[in-house]
Structures are given as C-alpha cells and as structure tokens.
Design a protein around this motif. Structure first.
Motif, short mmCIF file in Angstrom:
data_model
loop_
_atom_site.label_atom_id
_atom_site.label_comp_id
_atom_site.label_asym_id
_atom_site.label_seq_id
_atom_site.Cartn_x
_atom_site.Cartn_y
_atom_site.Cartn_z
N GLN A 135 -10.10 -82.87 -6.90
CA GLN A 135 -10.10 -81.55 -6.26
C GLN A 135 -11.45 -80.86 -6.49
OE1 GLN A 135 -6.58 -79.41 -7.53
NE2 GLN A 135 -5.21 -80.98 -6.73
N ALA A 151 -8.37 -80.08 -1.68
CA ALA A 151 -7.08 -80.32 -2.31
C ALA A 151 -6.89 -81.75 -2.81
CB ALA A 151 -5.95 -79.96 -1.35
N GLN A 185 -1.74 -79.63 -5.06
CA GLN A 185 -1.69 -78.20 -4.75
C GLN A 185 -0.40 -77.92 -3.98
OE1 GLN A 185 -5.45 -76.71 -3.18
NE2 GLN A 185 -6.59 -77.79 -4.77
N HIS A 228 -4.66 -86.62 -5.87
CA HIS A 228 -4.48 -85.18 -6.04
C HIS A 228 -4.88 -84.72 -7.44
CE1 HIS A 228 -2.08 -84.70 -2.26
NE2 HIS A 228 -1.89 -85.98 -2.46
#
Ligand SMILES: [Zn+2]
Ligand SMILES: [Zn+2]
Length: 172
Positions: free
Chosen positions: A41, A47, A128, A36
């Motif tokens: 991203q 995401a 996110q 992440h």
C-alpha cells in the motif's frame, strides 16, 4: 485459475511512463498476486499491488536499462525494485525468497494490464475496508502454499526453476 495454460495475449509488452524502458513478457506468469499488505500500500500509494510472478528469463528487456533500488520489505530481507532511471516508474521487483530467478512484474505497467487479473488476494488482513472482494475469489489473510493454489503447469515450471538453482549451486 481457468486460463493459466492458455497463451492468448502472450507474448505481451509493457514499460515505464516515459517509454524509455520497454519489456516483453514471453509467456503467461506463474501466478498473479493482488497484495494488500501495508508495504505494498505504501509503495504504490494506493490500496494494493498487482504482481505477476514469472521466471526472469521470460521477461526480455527491449529498450532502455533498469536501475535496481534496494528497498526494505515486509520479510526484513529486502527487495530489489527495478525502475526506469528517467521517470523512476517501477517495472518489476525481485524478492530475497525467490532471488534473481523470479521477477514480480507490476501488472499495471503492461500495455494491456487487463490480461492479468489476480489469481489470489494475499495479506487481506490489512485490506482497506472499502475494497470488497467477490465471494468466490481466492483470498488469504497472509500467505499460502503454492501447491494449494497454483495450476499444475506453474508448479512444474517452479520445480524446473528450483532444479536449475540447485544445479548452479553445485557448479559454484
Ligand atoms: Zn521511464
Ligand atoms: Zn504486499
């Protein structure tokens, strides 16, 4: 990781969108990361990235050639992203840390990406907010020690890789 030593579904194949690059993953990977971080991203435009970490010699190129693109990375040491020279889809990366010996195969390029759900979510500090992880899912704010997460078989494979790298260094 419930199924790490099972070979069901493997070998399996994957490739780019225009189908000129095709590859075979001969066994299960060492581990699957769902990353992440902001870099993943941006690279994926979404995401997170889903990467299967596997010994380079367990990924066979069946068709086409890959074009290796030097790309900045979070560590500052860069990553080499292997892309189809025609449709430019990325099929795997090599990071400075593990070098050429380990490929990070983009799980979404497998013909059956459902085969490889993540073993652990990493860099969740920049997850996110709408991405909600199941409570029992292994997740770390940044990174982790392989010995605490990987199954025994993967740790043994990693030890073999490191021994091989050491040997090659001595021969040079
Ligand atoms: Zn292509
Ligand atoms: Zn990342």
């Amino acid at each position: 990781m419930d199924d790490a030593t099972s070979s069901s579904g493997f070998p399996c194949e994957g490739g780019c969108t225009c189908r000129q690059v095709r590859y075979r993953m001969t066994t299960r990977p060492l581990v699957v990361h769902c990353c992440h971080c902001r870099w993943c991203q941006r690279e994926t435009g979404t995401a997170f990235a889903l990467n299967a970490m596997i010994e380079a010699d367990r990924v066979e190129l069946l068709a086409g050639e890959v074009e290796v693109v030097d790309t900045p990375s979070l560590s500052g040491k860069g990553q080499k992203i292997s892309r189809c020279p025609h449709c430019r889809i990325a099929v795997w990366s090599n990071y400075a840390g593990a070098g050429e010996a380990v490929r990070f195969v983009r799980v979404g390029t497998l013909d059956d990406p459902d085969l490889l759900p993540p073993d652990i979510h990493i860099f969740t500090a920049s997850r996110q907010p709408w991405v909600v992880l199941p409570p029992e899912m292994p997740a770390v704010a940044e990174y982790y020690k392989a010995s605490t997460v990987w199954p025994k078989e993967s740790l043994e494979r990693r030890a073999a890789l490191m021994a091989k790298a050491q040997q090659q260094k001595q021969q040079q």
